[in-house]
Design a protein around this motif. Sequence first.
Motif, PDB file in Angstrom:
ATOM      1  N   VAL A  94     -55.926   6.545  38.491  1.00  0.00           N
ATOM      2  CA  VAL A  94     -54.712   5.800  38.181  1.00  0.00           C
ATOM      3  C   VAL A  94     -53.655   6.743  37.621  1.00  0.00           C
ATOM      4  N   ILE A  95     -52.441   6.603  38.124  1.00  0.00           N
ATOM      5  CA  ILE A  95     -51.283   7.277  37.540  1.00  0.00           C
ATOM      6  C   ILE A  95     -50.532   6.241  36.709  1.00  0.00           C
ATOM      7  N   VAL A  96     -50.299   6.561  35.462  1.00  0.00           N
ATOM      8  CA  VAL A  96     -49.478   5.719  34.595  1.00  0.00           C
ATOM      9  C   VAL A  96     -48.177   6.475  34.338  1.00  0.00           C
ATOM     10  N   VAL A  97     -47.054   5.855  34.637  1.00  0.00           N
ATOM     11  CA  VAL A  97     -45.750   6.472  34.432  1.00  0.00           C
ATOM     12  C   VAL A  97     -45.127   5.860  33.185  1.00  0.00           C
ATOM     13  N   GLY A  98     -44.924   6.677  32.169  1.00  0.00           N
ATOM     14  CA  GLY A  98     -44.326   6.203  30.925  1.00  0.00           C
ATOM     15  C   GLY A  98     -45.304   6.267  29.770  1.00  0.00           C
ATOM     16  N   ALA A  99     -44.972   7.067  28.741  1.00  0.00           N
ATOM     17  CA  ALA A  99     -45.861   7.261  27.591  1.00  0.00           C
ATOM     18  C   ALA A  99     -45.368   6.529  26.364  1.00  0.00           C
ATOM     19  N   GLY A 100     -44.776   5.335  26.571  1.00  0.00           N
ATOM     20  CA  GLY A 100     -44.482   4.466  25.451  1.00  0.00           C
ATOM     21  C   GLY A 100     -45.732   3.685  25.074  1.00  0.00           C
ATOM     22  N   PRO A 101     -45.624   2.712  24.182  1.00  0.00           N
ATOM     23  CA  PRO A 101     -46.813   1.963  23.762  1.00  0.00           C
ATOM     24  C   PRO A 101     -47.575   1.321  24.912  1.00  0.00           C
ATOM     25  N   THR A 102     -46.855   0.717  25.877  1.00  0.00           N
ATOM     26  CA  THR A 102     -47.527   0.037  26.991  1.00  0.00           C
ATOM     27  C   THR A 102     -48.353   1.022  27.808  1.00  0.00           C
ATOM     28  N   GLY A 103     -47.736   2.124  28.209  1.00  0.00           N
ATOM     29  CA  GLY A 103     -48.448   3.111  29.012  1.00  0.00           C
ATOM     30  C   GLY A 103     -49.606   3.748  28.269  1.00  0.00           C
ATOM     31  N   LEU A 104     -49.437   4.003  26.974  1.00  0.00           N
ATOM     32  CA  LEU A 104     -50.492   4.633  26.187  1.00  0.00           C
ATOM     33  C   LEU A 104     -51.700   3.717  26.045  1.00  0.00           C
ATOM     34  N   GLN A 139     -42.238   1.835  15.616  1.00  0.00           N
ATOM     35  CA  GLN A 139     -42.953   1.996  16.889  1.00  0.00           C
ATOM     36  C   GLN A 139     -43.721   3.306  16.958  1.00  0.00           C
ATOM     37  N   TYR A 140     -43.192   4.358  16.339  1.00  0.00           N
ATOM     38  CA  TYR A 140     -43.863   5.652  16.473  1.00  0.00           C
ATOM     39  C   TYR A 140     -45.243   5.653  15.816  1.00  0.00           C
ATOM     40  N   GLU A 141     -45.478   4.769  14.838  1.00  0.00           N
ATOM     41  CA  GLU A 141     -46.817   4.676  14.253  1.00  0.00           C
ATOM     42  C   GLU A 141     -47.792   4.066  15.258  1.00  0.00           C
ATOM     43  N   VAL A 142     -47.329   3.077  16.007  1.00  0.00           N
ATOM     44  CA  VAL A 142     -48.159   2.483  17.060  1.00  0.00           C
ATOM     45  C   VAL A 142     -48.453   3.533  18.130  1.00  0.00           C
ATOM     46  N   GLU A 143     -47.434   4.263  18.542  1.00  0.00           N
ATOM     47  CA  GLU A 143     -47.608   5.290  19.566  1.00  0.00           C
ATOM     48  C   GLU A 143     -48.564   6.386  19.103  1.00  0.00           C
ATOM     49  N   ARG A 144     -48.473   6.761  17.838  1.00  0.00           N
ATOM     50  CA  ARG A 144     -49.340   7.823  17.321  1.00  0.00           C
ATOM     51  C   ARG A 144     -50.808   7.451  17.471  1.00  0.00           C
ATOM     52  N   LEU A 145     -51.164   6.221  17.090  1.00  0.00           N
ATOM     53  CA  LEU A 145     -52.552   5.790  17.191  1.00  0.00           C
ATOM     54  C   LEU A 145     -53.003   5.675  18.645  1.00  0.00           C
ATOM     55  N   LEU A 146     -52.144   5.115  19.488  1.00  0.00           N
ATOM     56  CA  LEU A 146     -52.515   4.938  20.894  1.00  0.00           C
ATOM     57  C   LEU A 146     -52.618   6.269  21.622  1.00  0.00           C
ATOM     58  N   GLU A 147     -51.755   7.214  21.281  1.00  0.00           N
ATOM     59  CA  GLU A 147     -51.851   8.538  21.921  1.00  0.00           C
ATOM     60  C   GLU A 147     -53.120   9.256  21.489  1.00  0.00           C
ATOM     61  N   LEU A 171     -51.134   2.965  40.807  1.00  0.00           N
ATOM     62  CA  LEU A 171     -50.086   3.519  39.936  1.00  0.00           C
ATOM     63  C   LEU A 171     -49.470   2.370  39.141  1.00  0.00           C
ATOM     64  N   VAL A 172     -49.196   2.625  37.871  1.00  0.00           N
ATOM     65  CA  VAL A 172     -48.581   1.620  37.010  1.00  0.00           C
ATOM     66  C   VAL A 172     -47.288   2.181  36.428  1.00  0.00           C
ATOM     67  N   GLY A 173     -46.199   1.445  36.625  1.00  0.00           N
ATOM     68  CA  GLY A 173     -44.919   1.820  36.047  1.00  0.00           C
ATOM     69  C   GLY A 173     -44.748   1.161  34.697  1.00  0.00           C
ATOM     70  N   ALA A 174     -44.832   1.959  33.643  1.00  0.00           N
ATOM     71  CA  ALA A 174     -44.583   1.486  32.280  1.00  0.00           C
ATOM     72  C   ALA A 174     -43.439   2.322  31.716  1.00  0.00           C
ATOM     73  N   ASP A 175     -42.440   2.547  32.561  1.00  0.00           N
ATOM     74  CA  ASP A 175     -41.389   3.516  32.263  1.00  0.00           C
ATOM     75  C   ASP A 175     -40.067   2.872  31.878  1.00  0.00           C
TER      76      ASP A 175
END
Length: 495
Positions: A27-37, A121-129, A176-180
Amino acid sequence: MPGKPSTAARTAPIEDTDGPAAFDTDVIVVGAGPTGLLLAGDLACVGVSVTLVERRPHEISNLTRAFGVHARTLELLDARGLADELVAKGTPITGLRLFGRLSLDLGALPSRFPFLLITPQYEVERLLERRARSAGVDFRHGTELTGLDQSRAPASVTAELRGADGTRSTLRARYLVGADGVRSGVRTALGLPFPGASVIRSIVLADVRLAEEPPGLLTVDGAGGTFAFMAPFGDGWYRVMGWDHTRRVPDSEPVTLDEVRGIARRALGSDFGMHDARWISRFHSDERQAPAYRAGRVFLAGDAAHVHSPAGGQGMNTGLQDAANLSWKLASVIQGLAPDSEGLLDSYQSERHPVGRTVLRSSGAIVRLAMARTPLRRAVRSLAARLIGNVRPAARKAIGVVSGIGISYGAPRDAHPLTGRRAPDLRLAEGRLYELLRKGEFVLIGPADEAAPVIAATPAVPGRVIRAHWASGRGTALLVRPDGYIAWAAGRGAL
């Protein structure tokens, strides 16, 4: 326009080939925001290979609009072992005050998390990344999608990419998933429309310190053609959002702290001595939704699929819930566990598109009430506030929609009444339900008697199953999906 994806994707039949296919990744995920992560981490945690493509360089910025995590999203993070750590860093809010009259009590939510968690949001992203990296997701930062093709080989999708240095490459995957985001390159490459319109222009945002504490932890109010919103991050900083109908300027127009102060004073009666802004921004809010979340082997999630007003703080939360719905379905199909793979993948559209539409309507209603300027519209707002505040079913429904706790998925007419509903965090002989869900598998709950006939009637499951038992003497049987929704039930009894 630089970076604009190439022509609309060409779609080939999606039946699998007989022989082994050479995929670069599952799977290709496009977009490293919370949804994509979250999506990428979910897939990698169950053994699916994932490449995550992100146009921006690798950095987690604190310049984010999302600020709140609702109860349903916290439950999903709990099912991934992340909620308690996030809650420890945020500020739980159990009461909302809207328009000076309406108070909503989140403390009554039937959840382990009966509150709205204020956290950037960056705290959510930090944990998910961190989770995604530890699970083995291949991150490609500084890499932009320039096109995609579903016709080069059967049962695959090829992404055309460009690196920060201009180097071009391709990646071939099963899906492929667009989360961009709202300007999704994936959606553009598919040629999908994004109908809707701008609802409100020239909203100002600021993270500030206050000399005085507001009377309510989360406050929304408006007067004289303005509205303002204020919420604490819990570390001395406050998020302030405001709008003035007399100042409709482009997003590029600079914002000063004096402008934010002026809006707060007119809307809330005070600016509470705001000072030392660490971030000020201006933006506009759209209401848009793609008509389809799936095109062949390509899916849309989060802001790439739907975007709505910031009222209610539902944007990031809805995207994370999209990801939780889609991830287990993709994993089941890729691992050959789904008897009806196409039906299972199509259910992402049938379940999540109506939710996106509901969020569009609920957030739009809140922002339109906040923007009320004429005496008639303000009278309607006052009436609506009294109705929701004084009628318990109306209040429960409003809180259920905003928090996500009240969201259910449709079920066949002859299905058990619990089918399609969110499963609460049930206490079982083996522990809490949401702890068991951390393996990313179905959970079959039944009586302590393994031979009970109600369990023998369990339907085929598109995945692996964990067996669990009621801590009490209940006779009801439940099959809970990896995203915490009830797939099947038998017997009598409420949850």
